[in-house]
Design a protein around this motif. Structure first.
Motif, PDB file in Angstrom:
ATOM      1  N   PRO A  28     -11.399  -1.101  -7.263  1.00 16.69           N
ATOM      2  CA  PRO A  28     -12.107  -1.051  -5.639  1.00 16.69           C
ATOM      3  C   PRO A  28     -11.392  -1.924  -4.709  1.00 16.69           C
ATOM      4  O   PRO A  28     -10.878  -2.999  -4.981  1.00 16.69           O
ATOM      5  CB  PRO A  28     -13.386  -1.901  -6.226  1.00 16.69           C
ATOM      6  CG  PRO A  28     -13.676  -1.645  -7.713  1.00 16.69           C
ATOM      7  CD  PRO A  28     -12.182  -1.447  -8.250  1.00 16.69           C
ATOM      8  N   GLY A  29     -11.382  -1.242  -3.728  1.00  9.58           N
ATOM      9  CA  GLY A  29     -10.649  -1.896  -2.313  1.00  9.58           C
ATOM     10  C   GLY A  29      -9.240  -1.415  -2.034  1.00  9.58           C
ATOM     11  O   GLY A  29      -8.568  -1.843  -1.427  1.00  9.58           O
ATOM     12  N   GLU A  30      -8.668  -0.778  -3.181  1.00 11.22           N
ATOM     13  CA  GLU A  30      -7.319  -0.338  -3.058  1.00 11.22           C
ATOM     14  C   GLU A  30      -7.411   1.159  -2.705  1.00 11.22           C
ATOM     15  O   GLU A  30      -7.920   1.890  -3.345  1.00 11.22           O
ATOM     16  CB  GLU A  30      -6.601  -0.360  -4.555  1.00 11.22           C
ATOM     17  CG  GLU A  30      -6.197  -2.068  -4.724  1.00 11.22           C
ATOM     18  CD  GLU A  30      -4.943  -2.153  -5.773  1.00 11.22           C
ATOM     19  OE1 GLU A  30      -4.422  -1.097  -5.898  1.00 11.22           O
ATOM     20  OE2 GLU A  30      -4.906  -3.194  -6.337  1.00 11.22           O
ATOM     21  N   ALA A  31      -6.182   1.526  -2.231  1.00 17.99           N
ATOM     22  CA  ALA A  31      -6.104   2.898  -1.829  1.00 17.99           C
ATOM     23  C   ALA A  31      -4.182   3.331  -2.012  1.00 17.99           C
ATOM     24  O   ALA A  31      -3.667   2.658  -2.163  1.00 17.99           O
ATOM     25  CB  ALA A  31      -6.387   3.204  -0.225  1.00 17.99           C
TER      26      ALA A  31
END
Length: 207
Positions: free
Chosen positions: A125-128
């Motif tokens: 979550p929160g990483e792309a």
């Protein structure tokens, strides 16, 4: 008189026996075996080695592209399943045993392959995905950085691993695009990232 001769004769016999025994012992001791000479060590280039791996430093060409391979990288023999799909495979021991690099020429288009790579990773979550354009021998290529849970998909020897990272590079070519895929545990891949970027930038197209 006879008694004296017998006594003298006995002494002579004893002295001879002692002399003979002493000479025999000296001769045996002088025949001590010399040490067997050891074989000369094989020169490094002739020493037995694992033929499945070889030091690969220097300029090497793969599918019409020349790369400058760093010292310490080891080119690994392709498995029967990889042959025909992978052009070359490397290990980078100084980064870690889990770090692997494959080079290949594949059809289907860069966009489709980039999407396939992204589909192999479940990002935290929160990483792309980190994607950028890099210049390789006057051609724009894509650098894609993925981190998370890696699922190789329905392929031979498929696997799922946590805490992984992949840096993929897609170079447009004709008739098939060229791909570099560096994978491994995140902490290990960090040690190979700078050297891998230099390796990619060293690419030169063979006319």
């Amino acid at each position: 008189m006879i008694q004296q001769w017998r006594s003298f004769y006995s002494k002579v016999v004893i002295l001879c026996a002692v002399s003979i025994h002493g000479c025999g012992s000296t001769e045996d001791e002088s025949r001590t075996d010399l040490p067997i000479p050891e074989a000369e060590p094989l020169p490094a280039e002739n020493a037995p080695s694992d033929r499945g791996e070889q030091q690969a430093a220097g300029v090497k060409e793969f599918d019409g592209i020349q790369f400058r391979v760093p010292a310490g990288w080891e080119q690994v023999a392709l498995t029967p399943a990889q042959q025909g799909m992978i052009s070359a495979s490397f290990k980078i021991p100084q980064a870690g045993n889990g770090v692997k690099l494959t080079l290949s020429s594949v059809g289907g288009g860069i966009d489709a392959n980039i999407q396939r790579w992204k589909g192999q990773f479940q990002l935290p979550p929160g990483e792309a995905p980190l994607q950028e354009t890099i210049r390789i021998d006057h051609v724009d290529a894509i650098w894609l950085d993925l981190r998370g849970t890696f699922d190789s998909g329905p392929a031979i020897n498929s696997s799922v691993a946590l805490g992984m990272r992949m840096i993929g590079v897609a170079i447009p070519r004709s008739p098939r695009d060229f791909y570099l895929k560096l994978t491994g545990p995140r902490e290990q891949l960090l040690k190979a990232e700078a050297e891998f970027r230099e390796f990619v930038k060293s690419a030169r197209f063979v006319q």
